[in-house]
Design an enzyme around this catalytic site. Structure first.
Site, mmCIF file in Angstrom:
data_model
loop_
_atom_site.group_PDB
_atom_site.id
_atom_site.type_symbol
_atom_site.label_atom_id
_atom_site.label_comp_id
_atom_site.label_asym_id
_atom_site.label_seq_id
_atom_site.Cartn_x
_atom_site.Cartn_y
_atom_site.Cartn_z
ATOM 1 N N PHE A 182 26.952 -78.078 -35.644
ATOM 2 C CA PHE A 182 26.021 -77.151 -35.105
ATOM 3 C C PHE A 182 25.585 -75.743 -35.431
ATOM 4 C CE2 PHE A 182 25.904 -74.860 -31.350
ATOM 5 C CZ PHE A 182 25.243 -75.441 -30.321
ATOM 6 N N GLU A 196 9.131 -76.076 -33.306
ATOM 7 C CA GLU A 196 10.243 -76.224 -32.381
ATOM 8 C C GLU A 196 11.719 -75.465 -33.606
ATOM 9 O OE1 GLU A 196 12.492 -76.246 -30.672
ATOM 10 O OE2 GLU A 196 12.722 -78.291 -29.840
ATOM 11 N N ASP A 197 12.564 -75.338 -33.354
ATOM 12 C CA ASP A 197 13.758 -74.614 -33.982
ATOM 13 C C ASP A 197 14.394 -75.454 -34.480
ATOM 14 O OD1 ASP A 197 15.002 -76.007 -31.637
ATOM 15 O OD2 ASP A 197 16.276 -73.264 -31.140
ATOM 16 N N ASP A 243 17.086 -82.711 -33.020
ATOM 17 C CA ASP A 243 18.794 -83.115 -33.402
ATOM 18 C C ASP A 243 19.047 -84.784 -32.772
ATOM 19 O OD1 ASP A 243 21.547 -82.848 -33.413
ATOM 20 O OD2 ASP A 243 21.993 -82.799 -30.953
ATOM 21 N N ASP A 290 21.669 -70.729 -30.217
ATOM 22 C CA ASP A 290 22.551 -69.984 -29.706
ATOM 23 C C ASP A 290 23.618 -70.950 -29.853
ATOM 24 O OD1 ASP A 290 21.546 -71.419 -27.965
ATOM 25 O OD2 ASP A 290 22.777 -70.472 -26.228
ATOM 26 N N ARG A 309 22.236 -65.819 -31.398
ATOM 27 C CA ARG A 309 20.724 -65.419 -31.675
ATOM 28 C C ARG A 309 20.026 -65.035 -32.955
ATOM 29 N NH1 ARG A 309 18.386 -69.096 -27.879
ATOM 30 N NH2 ARG A 309 19.352 -69.402 -25.806
HETATM 31 P P1 5GP Z 1 17.418 -82.978 -28.809
HETATM 32 O O1 5GP Z 1 17.061 -83.214 -27.583
HETATM 33 O O2 5GP Z 1 17.115 -82.602 -30.203
HETATM 34 O O3 5GP Z 1 19.260 -83.976 -28.882
HETATM 35 O O4 5GP Z 1 18.364 -81.449 -28.634
HETATM 36 C C1 5GP Z 1 17.344 -80.367 -29.006
HETATM 37 C C2 5GP Z 1 17.244 -79.044 -28.570
HETATM 38 O O5 5GP Z 1 18.824 -79.130 -28.060
HETATM 39 C C3 5GP Z 1 17.676 -77.890 -29.720
HETATM 40 O O6 5GP Z 1 15.974 -77.587 -29.305
HETATM 41 C C4 5GP Z 1 18.448 -76.988 -29.612
HETATM 42 O O7 5GP Z 1 17.953 -75.800 -28.224
HETATM 43 C C5 5GP Z 1 19.673 -77.372 -28.823
HETATM 44 N N1 5GP Z 1 20.425 -78.285 -30.137
HETATM 45 C C6 5GP Z 1 20.440 -79.181 -30.909
HETATM 46 N N2 5GP Z 1 21.413 -78.921 -32.183
HETATM 47 C C7 5GP Z 1 21.805 -77.337 -31.931
HETATM 48 C C8 5GP Z 1 22.615 -77.379 -32.828
HETATM 49 O O8 5GP Z 1 22.614 -77.521 -33.926
HETATM 50 N N3 5GP Z 1 22.442 -75.313 -32.585
HETATM 51 C C9 5GP Z 1 22.084 -75.209 -31.379
HETATM 52 N N4 5GP Z 1 22.357 -74.070 -31.628
HETATM 53 N N5 5GP Z 1 21.038 -76.157 -30.579
HETATM 54 C C10 5GP Z 1 20.852 -77.157 -30.820
HETATM 55 MG MG MG Z 2 15.300 -75.798 -28.382
#
Ligand code: 5GP
Ligand code: MG
Length: 175
Positions: free
Chosen positions: A152, A99-100, A103, A159, A165
């Site tokens: 962010f 996973e990238d 959050d 992205d 990206r």
């Molecule tokens: P979560 O469900 O943990 O809140 O969010 C996960 C997804 O939200 C990540 O896989 C990503 O796609 C997006 N996301 C969360 N934080 C960021 C961020 O700082 N930058 C970007 N580009 N995407 C984010």
């Molecule tokens: Mg993601």
């Protein structure tokens, strides 16, 4: 936030390369003889996946899953859907999710639960970045690249509204 926003480098390509190598070494130690299935979460993890598997010199398979993501904003709705499913059998496999960014943790919690129901032999998580201050559910990250602040991030696959990206560094998008 505008598309003209100027991304500021947080971790440059050398920092990323070092983190990728460190993670690959840890993963190699644990998965050397396990023929794991690596599942990348699209789209953000494509670059990380491509880089990390180059340092894994043992048999493995790669698949991708696409989950619904933030709709043009920067806040998680908490509702997650599978937009594009897996082609591989998960049952009985040694599964490692790539996973990238974590959050709130809601996306990954959904995915790990979704995969666990398919009865893998094991299920672990490798994340490039984590924002621990934002977690809304507990998340165990088995292999972590960087702990990041509540900003962010864009670049290296990440992205903002499908842009940035292609940046080779992990950057902060300032408002
Ligand atoms: P979560 O469900 O943990 O809140 O969010 C996960 C997804 O939200 C990540 O896989 C990503 O796609 C997006 N996301 C969360 N934080 C960021 C961020 O700082 N930058 C970007 N580009 N995407 C984010
Ligand atoms: Mg993601």
């Amino acid at each position: 936030m505008s598309a003209q926003a100027n991304p500021q480098v947080l971790f440059d390509r050398q920092d990323i390369a070092a983190a990728v190598r460190k993670l690959a070494a840890e993963i190699s130690k644990d998965y050397q003889s396990k023929s794991p299935l690596l599942i990348g979460v699209l789209k953000g993890s494509f670059m990380f996946m491509a880089d990390i598997i180059r340092f894994l010199d043992f048999p493995l398979e790669v698949d991708f899953i696409r989950l619904s993501s933030y709709a043009r904003g920067t806040e998680s709705s908490g509702k997650v859907n599978v937009v594009q499913g897996l082609h591989s059998q998960v049952r009985g496999r040694e599964v490692l999710v790539i996973e990238d960014i974590i959050d709130t943790g809601l996306t990954i919690a959904f995915l790990l639960d979704y995969l666990q129901k398919k009865r893998p032999a094991s299920l672990k998580l490798c994340a490039l970045t984590d924002k621990p201050s934002r977690h809304r559910v507990p998340v165990t990250i088995d292999y972590l690249g960087f702990t990041v602040p509540d900003k962010f991030l864009v670049g290296y696959g990440l992205d903002w509204d499908e842009k940035f990206r292609n940046l080779p560094d992990i950057c902060v998008l300032e408002e």
